[in-house]
Design an enzyme around this catalytic site. Structure first.
Site, PDB file in Angstrom:
ATOM      1  N   HIS A 202       0.814  -1.215   0.000  1.00 42.22           N
ATOM      2  CA  HIS A 202       0.000   0.000   0.000  1.00 42.22           C
ATOM      3  C   HIS A 202       0.852   1.272   0.000  1.00 42.22           C
ATOM      4  O   HIS A 202       0.351   2.352   0.297  1.00 42.22           O
ATOM      5  CB  HIS A 202      -0.985   0.007   1.182  1.00 42.22           C
ATOM      6  CG  HIS A 202      -2.080  -1.003   1.011  1.00 42.22           C
ATOM      7  ND1 HIS A 202      -3.128  -1.125   1.908  1.00 42.22           N
ATOM      8  CD2 HIS A 202      -2.290  -1.933   0.063  1.00 42.22           C
ATOM      9  CE1 HIS A 202      -3.936  -2.098   1.502  1.00 42.22           C
ATOM     10  NE2 HIS A 202      -3.442  -2.604   0.386  1.00 42.22           N
ATOM     11  N   TYR A 255      -3.245   4.091  -2.851  1.00 37.56           N
ATOM     12  CA  TYR A 255      -3.153   4.501  -1.441  1.00 37.56           C
ATOM     13  C   TYR A 255      -2.268   5.718  -1.244  1.00 37.56           C
ATOM     14  O   TYR A 255      -2.310   6.352  -0.181  1.00 37.56           O
ATOM     15  CB  TYR A 255      -2.633   3.337  -0.591  1.00 37.56           C
ATOM     16  CG  TYR A 255      -3.677   2.270  -0.363  1.00 37.56           C
ATOM     17  CD1 TYR A 255      -4.497   2.292   0.762  1.00 37.56           C
ATOM     18  CD2 TYR A 255      -3.860   1.245  -1.279  1.00 37.56           C
ATOM     19  CE1 TYR A 255      -5.459   1.323   0.962  1.00 37.56           C
ATOM     20  CE2 TYR A 255      -4.828   0.263  -1.085  1.00 37.56           C
ATOM     21  CZ  TYR A 255      -5.620   0.312   0.038  1.00 37.56           C
ATOM     22  OH  TYR A 255      -6.589  -0.643   0.239  1.00 37.56           O
TER      23      TYR A 255
END
Length: 437
Positions: A202, A255
């Site tokens: 992420h 992200y």
């Protein structure tokens, strides 16, 4: 890997994602002839586990595949002599996720289940349970591979690398999702798309995009990457600035919006909080709808609505990895593994997310085309420092280390806010987080 009867244990088998995994087992049965499938959950999830177990049996029956499917609350029974142990747990269930999202927002911080203060709280709840699962694997299935899908996947993988003592690989559906999106934008089959990723779960950057043998990275960053389509359902859909992407010289994962667009995302989260419409509430509604569908005794395929849950391509990632290990394929997949010097600016025992060759012995990360430049290295090292501290805080239950972990996280920004959010989260989750010193 020796071709023995395949037994797979899914810890968190009552998850709404599990039909996605079942679909993958069916699709790949010819090369991954699973014989035993154990779906495991905790007592609080028994109703969902039974619903998923019944649906799994219907799906295999429709495919005319005869396997032994067991639903159980006995984790040790499931793990014993397993070939693969897949973990997809959510300690505290969605109610805990809602707190992870809402409490930071109340203090003017990003609220998200895998990063920032919310992701930290999830790690504190999750890592002790995952390490307990590792203990069972060491005792009952020492040759098994543990494949972790549990978020925050990078943090969990790093904890297992440092303290688990098992063969483990961390997984995420983000890389394959990106490949699918690039293939769609370029109007080619996904097999024609290869990407090189560098970073951590992420928080990774795609530094090379090759389509049909041609490196189109620069062209893609200038023409396609700032448009719609390159996002995930659980992240605010804000377009990238084309000039920013070209100056970064890499495609940031979805992200990264929490870092590069922090103010805009926080503003959106505050609006959602005030309207009671956080992602956790949305997921709760989706879960309720999915389980109503799963109860239908006539349903014997994965429903399309599951894609709204954010689990797209989960089966592709999980089963592709198991199949590659089982068949010693030596193909390349993007996974979470021990660094071992691949990213030179990170510790050797850090968990990283990169391209790796998958064979019967596991995942072997490939050398990078080039090391991260300072525009990537700065943020990467800062978040990795947080992850190192977060793992130590979870394992040793240290308040001081936990406080420092949040202080260095780029989404927190001040010692006062770090202490305030830590105290709130520890109190809110005291049923699931062991007492801190």
């Amino acid at each position: 890997m020796k071709k023995i009867p395949l037994k797979v244990a899914v810890i968190g088998g009552g998850s709404s994602y599990t039909p996605e995994l079942i679909e993958g087992f069916i699709k790949h049965y010819d090369e991954f002839p699973i014989k035993e499938l154990y779906l495991v959950d905790v007592a609080k999830g028994i109703d969902k586990l039974n619903i998923i177990g019944a649906m799994a049996k219907r799906m295999f029956a429709k495919a005319r595949i005869d396997i032994n499917i067991q639903t159980t609350l006995d984790r040790r029974e499931a793990i014993k002599d397993a070939t693969f142990v897949s973990t997809q747990i959510r300690v505290g269930q969605l109610e805990a996720r809602a707190l992870d999202e809402r409490i930071p927002v109340e203090l003017g911080l990003i609220g998200q289940e895998t990063t920032g203060a919310g992701g930290f709280a999830k790690a504190l709840r999750t890592i002790p349970v995952i390490l307990d699962i590792c203990k069972d694997i060491r005792e009952l299935a020492p040759d098994a591979f543990m494949l972790n899908f549990t978020n925050p996947a990078g943090l969990v993988t790093e904890a297992v690398i440092k303290y688990g003592g098992v063969k483990s690989i961390g997984l995420c559906n983000l890389p394959i999702g990106l490949q699918m999106q690039i293939a769609e934008l370029c109007n080619v089959d996904v097999a024609e798309v290869q990407i090189e990723m560098v970073g951590i779960n992420h928080l990774n950057w795609t530094t090379r995009i090759i389509v049909s043998g041609e490196d189109i990275t620069e062209q893609f960053l200038s023409e396609s990457a700032s448009g719609p389509g390159l996002n995930m359902k659980n992240i605010p859909d804000l377009d990238w600035d084309s000039q920013f992407l070209q100056s970064l010289k890499a495609l940031p994962c979805p992200y990264h919006r929490y870092y590069y667009m922090r103010d805009e995302v926080l503003e959106k989260q505050i609006e959602d909080y005030k309207s009671g419409n956080t992602r956790a509430e949305t997921v709760m509604q989706l879960e309720a709808e999915l389980f109503e569908l799963y109860k239908d005794e006539a349903l014997d395929i994965k429903p399309l609505q599951l894609e709204q849950r954010g689990g797209a391509y989960y089966s592709e990632v999980a089963v592709n990895l198991m199949t590659a290990i089982y068949n010693n394929k030596k193909n390349i997949q993007i996974v979470n593994v021990r660094n071992n010097g691949i990213i030179s600016c990170l510790p050797d025992d850090a968990s990283i997310e990169v391209n790796a060759v998958i064979d019967a012995n596991g995942a072997h990360p490939l050398a990078l085309t080039g090391q991260p430049g300072p525009q990537i290295r700065g943020l990467l090292q800062a978040v990795k420092a947080y992850e190192e501290l977060a793992v130590e805080a979870a394992v040793h239950r240290s308040y001081d280390v936990a406080l420092q972990a949040l202080c260095v996280h780029p989404l927190i920004g001040s010692a006062a806010k770090a202490k305030a959010v830590l105290d709130r989260l520890l109190e809110a989750h005291k049923s699931y987080i062991p007492k801190f010193s």
